[in-house]
Design an enzyme around this catalytic site. Structure first.
Site, short mmCIF file in Angstrom:
data_model
loop_
_atom_site.label_atom_id
_atom_site.label_comp_id
_atom_site.label_asym_id
_atom_site.label_seq_id
_atom_site.Cartn_x
_atom_site.Cartn_y
_atom_site.Cartn_z
N ASP A 6 15.17 51.50 69.21
CA ASP A 6 14.77 52.74 69.87
C ASP A 6 13.25 52.76 69.95
O ASP A 6 12.54 52.28 69.08
CB ASP A 6 15.33 53.98 69.18
N ASP A 18 18.03 56.16 64.95
CA ASP A 18 18.06 54.84 64.33
C ASP A 18 19.48 54.34 64.08
O ASP A 18 19.74 53.14 64.12
CB ASP A 18 17.29 54.85 63.00
N ASP A 27 13.56 59.53 58.50
CA ASP A 27 12.45 59.81 59.42
C ASP A 27 12.08 61.28 59.34
O ASP A 27 12.96 62.16 59.35
CB ASP A 27 12.87 59.48 60.87
N GLY A 47 19.79 68.15 50.83
CA GLY A 47 18.42 67.78 51.15
C GLY A 47 17.46 68.04 50.01
O GLY A 47 17.87 68.32 48.88
N LYS A 52 2.82 58.40 62.72
CA LYS A 52 3.16 57.18 61.97
C LYS A 52 1.92 56.36 61.64
O LYS A 52 0.95 56.34 62.39
CB LYS A 52 4.11 56.31 62.81
N CYS A 112 6.07 61.36 66.35
CA CYS A 112 5.90 59.96 65.96
C CYS A 112 4.47 59.45 66.12
O CYS A 112 4.17 58.33 65.73
CB CYS A 112 6.86 59.07 66.77
N SER A 161 13.25 69.70 49.28
CA SER A 161 12.07 70.37 49.82
C SER A 161 10.95 70.37 48.80
O SER A 161 11.20 70.38 47.59
CB SER A 161 12.41 71.81 50.23
#
Length: 347
Positions: free
Chosen positions: A223, A88, A65, A135, A17, A14, A137
């Protein structure tokens, strides 16, 4: 795994960010469109996830995220990234249902590394009680991984991050200092055993904390991740409240303050400090502790605002469950300083 196998990014986790100030500048200029009454929580509230009402009893929670690696082991990286993304949903009081992988990966890199990343992530989705549903990629020069997650919550029981009330106590469920310890580890100066403690925390789902807290009156929850404890607390105060933080009551990883005193810091932590300078006042707090409070967390704990009468009971139940939870402060009426940091023993 060696550093050659996973590109060890300068701002993994993180810490990668964008700064809060940059995001505010951009988001306030986006076209809002016609308001949808069923969109109960959107990006305009700086909350942890979006919430869309389906009916009087169900709403779905959406979050996304992903980030570069902060550890060398690809399996652990996958676990950490997934745990962080799933958090989250728990911060909104919801349950995880489905997840989609988000992958950026160099085509020239060993695909077995990607397999271990995805394995780590998939196991955490299963632990959360969710289903991995697919997903996307793309080929990239660096490794990045995360999840898009959908959960379910009762629309009447959503935990927003800006519902705190004067008199509430603040409870934090995980220790701080993740970014500092990771920075120290990057230059091989982390205290012995510190990185193992941090990894154990980053791979611990916030599911237990969230489920325990649902038996209490939670006025607000968030969070603690990239904007640090103080950054997320600032969002919780919502421009209408203030808070007092007891620095000596805040759970901190062993060695984190000492590393900070040696200037083993992150650029993201300094961005957090610069953004929050006008909102925070420290009273006889060490530089090391200041940095811990600004430090960006990867897969950090939940921060609850709960009525004073329920705080001790909630904190005790979290501790019985094995979490390093602590009452770290209280919410007050709006004062000159939005966040006032003191030592509880000296107050």
């Amino acid at each position: 795994m060696s550093e050659k196998e996973i590109i060890f990014c300068k701002s993994g986790g993180c810490t990668a960010k964008l700064g809060a100030g940059v995001l505010e500048h951009i988001l306030e200029r986006l076209p809002k469109g016609q308001k949808d009454e069923n969109l109960l929580v959107g990006y305009d509230s700086s909350d942890d996830a979006a919430v869309y009402k389906l009916n009087d009893y169900q709403a779905f929670v959406q979050t996304l995220d992903f980030f570069p690696p902060m550890v060398e082991d690809p399996y652990l990286f996958g676990q950490i990234a997934a745990t962080n993304a799933l958090s989250d949903i728990y911060a909104m009081g919801g349950d995880v249902k489905t997840a989609l992988n988000i992958v950026c990966f160099p085509e020239s890199m060993d695909l077995n590394i990607l397999g271990k990343i995805l394995q780590g992530g998939a196991e955490k989705v299963q632990e959360a009680g969710g289903s991995l549903a697919g997903g996307h990629s793309i080929a990239d020069s660096d490794v990045k991984y995360g999840l898009s997650v959908t959960g379910i919550v009762n629309p009447k029981k959503i935990w927003k991050n800006n519902g705190a009330k004067s008199g509430d106590k603040l409870i934090l469920t995980k220790r701080l200092g993740v970014g500092i310890i990771c920075a120290a580890n990057r230059v091989k100066q982390a205290p012995e055993g510190a990185m193992e403690q941090v990894i154990a925390s980053m791979t611990t789902l916030n599911r237990t904390a969230s489920e325990i807290a649902r038996n209490f009156c939670i006025h607000a929850c968030t969070d603690v991740t990239g904007f640090g404890f103080l950054g997320h607390l600032h969002e919780m105060m919502d421009g209408r409240l203030s808070s007092v933080i007891y620095a000596d009551q805040v759970p901190v990883f062993d060695g984190a303050m000492e590393c900070a005193e040696e200037f083993l810091l992150t650029a993201a932590g300094q961005k957090n400090r610069n953004h929050l300078e006008g909102y925070v006042k420290f009273e006889d707090i060490s530089f090391g502790m200041e940095e811990v409070l600004y430090d960006p967390q990867t897969s950090g704990g939940l921060l609850f605002a709960v009525p004073k009468a329920q705080a001790d009971d909630l904190c005790e139940k979290l501790q019985i469950a094995g979490l390093p939870a602590a009452i770290v402060g209280e919410v007050t009426e709006q004062k000159k300083s939005e966040i006032f940091v003191i030592d509880y023993k000296k107050k």
